[in-house]
Design an enzyme around this catalytic site. Structure first.
Site, PDB file in Angstrom:
ATOM      1  N   TYR A   1      45.224  47.501  68.107  1.00  0.00           N
ATOM      2  CA  TYR A   1      44.717  47.882  66.790  1.00  0.00           C
ATOM      3  C   TYR A   1      43.207  48.063  66.839  1.00  0.00           C
ATOM      4  O   TYR A   1      42.522  47.496  67.684  1.00  0.00           O
ATOM      5  CB  TYR A   1      45.094  46.853  65.724  1.00  0.00           C
ATOM      6  CG  TYR A   1      44.419  45.502  65.847  1.00  0.00           C
ATOM      7  CD1 TYR A   1      43.233  45.227  65.155  1.00  0.00           C
ATOM      8  CD2 TYR A   1      44.968  44.494  66.638  1.00  0.00           C
ATOM      9  CE1 TYR A   1      42.616  43.989  65.251  1.00  0.00           C
ATOM     10  CE2 TYR A   1      44.354  43.252  66.737  1.00  0.00           C
ATOM     11  CZ  TYR A   1      43.183  43.008  66.051  1.00  0.00           C
ATOM     12  OH  TYR A   1      42.570  41.778  66.155  1.00  0.00           O
ATOM     13  N   CYS A   2      42.701  48.901  65.903  1.00  0.00           N
ATOM     14  CA  CYS A   2      41.267  49.040  65.674  1.00  0.00           C
ATOM     15  C   CYS A   2      41.026  48.839  64.183  1.00  0.00           C
ATOM     16  O   CYS A   2      41.807  48.165  63.517  1.00  0.00           O
ATOM     17  CB  CYS A   2      40.735  50.368  66.191  1.00  0.00           C
ATOM     18  SG  CYS A   2      41.460  51.839  65.428  1.00  0.00           S
ATOM     19  N   TRP A   3      39.980  49.404  63.640  1.00  0.00           N
ATOM     20  CA  TRP A   3      39.625  49.140  62.243  1.00  0.00           C
ATOM     21  C   TRP A   3      40.652  49.712  61.269  1.00  0.00           C
ATOM     22  O   TRP A   3      41.199  49.009  60.437  1.00  0.00           O
ATOM     23  CB  TRP A   3      38.237  49.707  61.965  1.00  0.00           C
ATOM     24  CG  TRP A   3      37.801  49.554  60.534  1.00  0.00           C
ATOM     25  CD1 TRP A   3      37.622  50.533  59.614  1.00  0.00           C
ATOM     26  CD2 TRP A   3      37.499  48.326  59.846  1.00  0.00           C
ATOM     27  NE1 TRP A   3      37.223  50.016  58.402  1.00  0.00           N
ATOM     28  CE2 TRP A   3      37.142  48.658  58.512  1.00  0.00           C
ATOM     29  CE3 TRP A   3      37.496  46.982  60.217  1.00  0.00           C
ATOM     30  CZ2 TRP A   3      36.786  47.692  57.566  1.00  0.00           C
ATOM     31  CZ3 TRP A   3      37.149  46.025  59.275  1.00  0.00           C
ATOM     32  CH2 TRP A   3      36.792  46.386  57.973  1.00  0.00           C
TER      33      TRP A   3
END
Length: 351
Positions: free
Chosen positions: A94-96
């Site tokens: 995951y990222c932002w």
């Protein structure tokens, strides 16, 4: 043909080989899924550089620079972190917002042949889940609060309770703070607290591990522990809970506190700085008296006076406002292991 990444909005219901947070180190430090590792595809300086170019030059130029940096960093992760992973490796990434950064790494890993899952919406999906669950999950449990004046060994007793099989929520451990003016944790130097968001992540993880059919024991904390706040839902349940109060002789409390806070006597300048925060509440004469006791190393007198003048009145006020349902008072002569074990065996198990 290599598999495509899969997407989920509920990553907490599955098990993965590893959870990878590809955001920058500062984003990861503020909050992340407990247990996730940080393999940034852009570090903080690189992210700032790409953002500046995006705003001041052009999105196209920024994307070219970003692609080069992301490729370099993913290559480094491949040769170091992923080198030993087997065919059955199944990471969650995951990222932002679940956008380019996580997709960039997922694309490369799926081309290798690994089954990769992405969080749809990224960290923001996870954060919304934490907020929602912390509003609701405290309602599932029955709580009992252990009360007592500062130095009564509440944390020590709760630690023994946990080892004896009681269900204990140690909020001070999660907050990395002992919940008072001088409660900052110390490991050769002051130890930082988690951010508010990461404290909430850790708290939710702990609550989800508990059995709703069993009582949760916890200490009579304020709604603020150091610099982090308890969720309102939990704080309300704590104030409604029945309390058991521990009463210990003053001399025992003084000895216990000197044993538990050795860094305050070995770093008197740090202690004096902390006491400066009380100058709006106490006279200059009282602060000078405490400084004199510190300078002359009259530690027992200093601790006793701090308890009588500051900590005990603060405790009584807190009890009057927040923890009114004291259903039992337990008097013990000391905080030795034998006394505490006897306390657990003969009294607390009645609850």
């Amino acid at each position: 043909m290599p598999p495509l990444p899969t997407y989920t909005k509920q990553p907490w219901i599955e098990t993965y080989s590893e959870i990878i947070d590809v955001r920058s180190p500062s984003e990861y430090a503020e909050d992340h899924i407990p247990g996730a590792i940080n393999l940034p595809v852009l570090n903080d300086a690189e992210r700032a550089r790409v953002g500046t170019v995006y705003k001041q030059d052009s999105p196209f130029t920024a994307r070219k620079i970003g692609a080069a940096l992301v490729s370099k960093n993913i290559s480094q992760h491949l040769s170091q972190h992923f080198e030993t992973k087997g065919k059955d490796y199944q990471p969650l990434i995951y990222c932002w917002r679940g956008g380019q950064r996580s997709n960039s790494m997922a694309l490369v890993l799926t081309q290798i042949g690994w089954r990769v899952t992405l969080i749809e919406g990224g960290y923001k999906t996870y954060r919304a889940y934490v907020r929602d669950r912390l509003e609701k999950i405290p309602e599932k449990f029955t709580y009992r609060v252990l009360c007592g004046l500062t130095g009564s060994g509440k944390t020590h007793i709760l630690r023994k309770m946990r080892l004896s099989g009681f269900q204990v929520l140690n909020l001070e451990a999660l907050a990395n703070h002992r919940g008072s003016l001088l409660g900052e944790e110390w490991d050769n130097q002051p130890s930082p607290q988690p951010s508010q968001k990461y404290f909430e992540s850790l708290l939710l993880q702990q609550l989800q591990s508990f059995n709703p059919a069993e009582t949760i024991w916890l200490e009579s904390e304020s709604n603020k522990i150091g610099q982090v706040y308890l969720p309102l839902s939990l704080w309300d349940k704590m104030k409604q809970a029945s309390c058991v109060e521990i009463q210990v002789p003053l001399s025992t409390r003084v000895s216990y506190l000197l044993q538990e806070y050795p860094h305050l006597t070995t770093h008197p300048d740090f202690l004096k700085v902390k006491l400066e925060k009380l100058k709006s509440r106490y006279s200059k004469e009282k602060l000078r008296e405490w400084d004199r006791l510190i300078d002359t190393q009259q530690w027992e007198l200093f601790v006793e006076d701090m308890l009588n003048c500051h900590y005990d009145p603060t405790y009584y006020k807190s009890m009057q406002w927040n923890f009114k349902k004291v259903e039992k008072i337990l008097k013990i002569s000391d905080l030795s292991d034998a006394t505490v074990e006897n306390l657990l065996n003969l009294v607390l198990k009645d609850f």
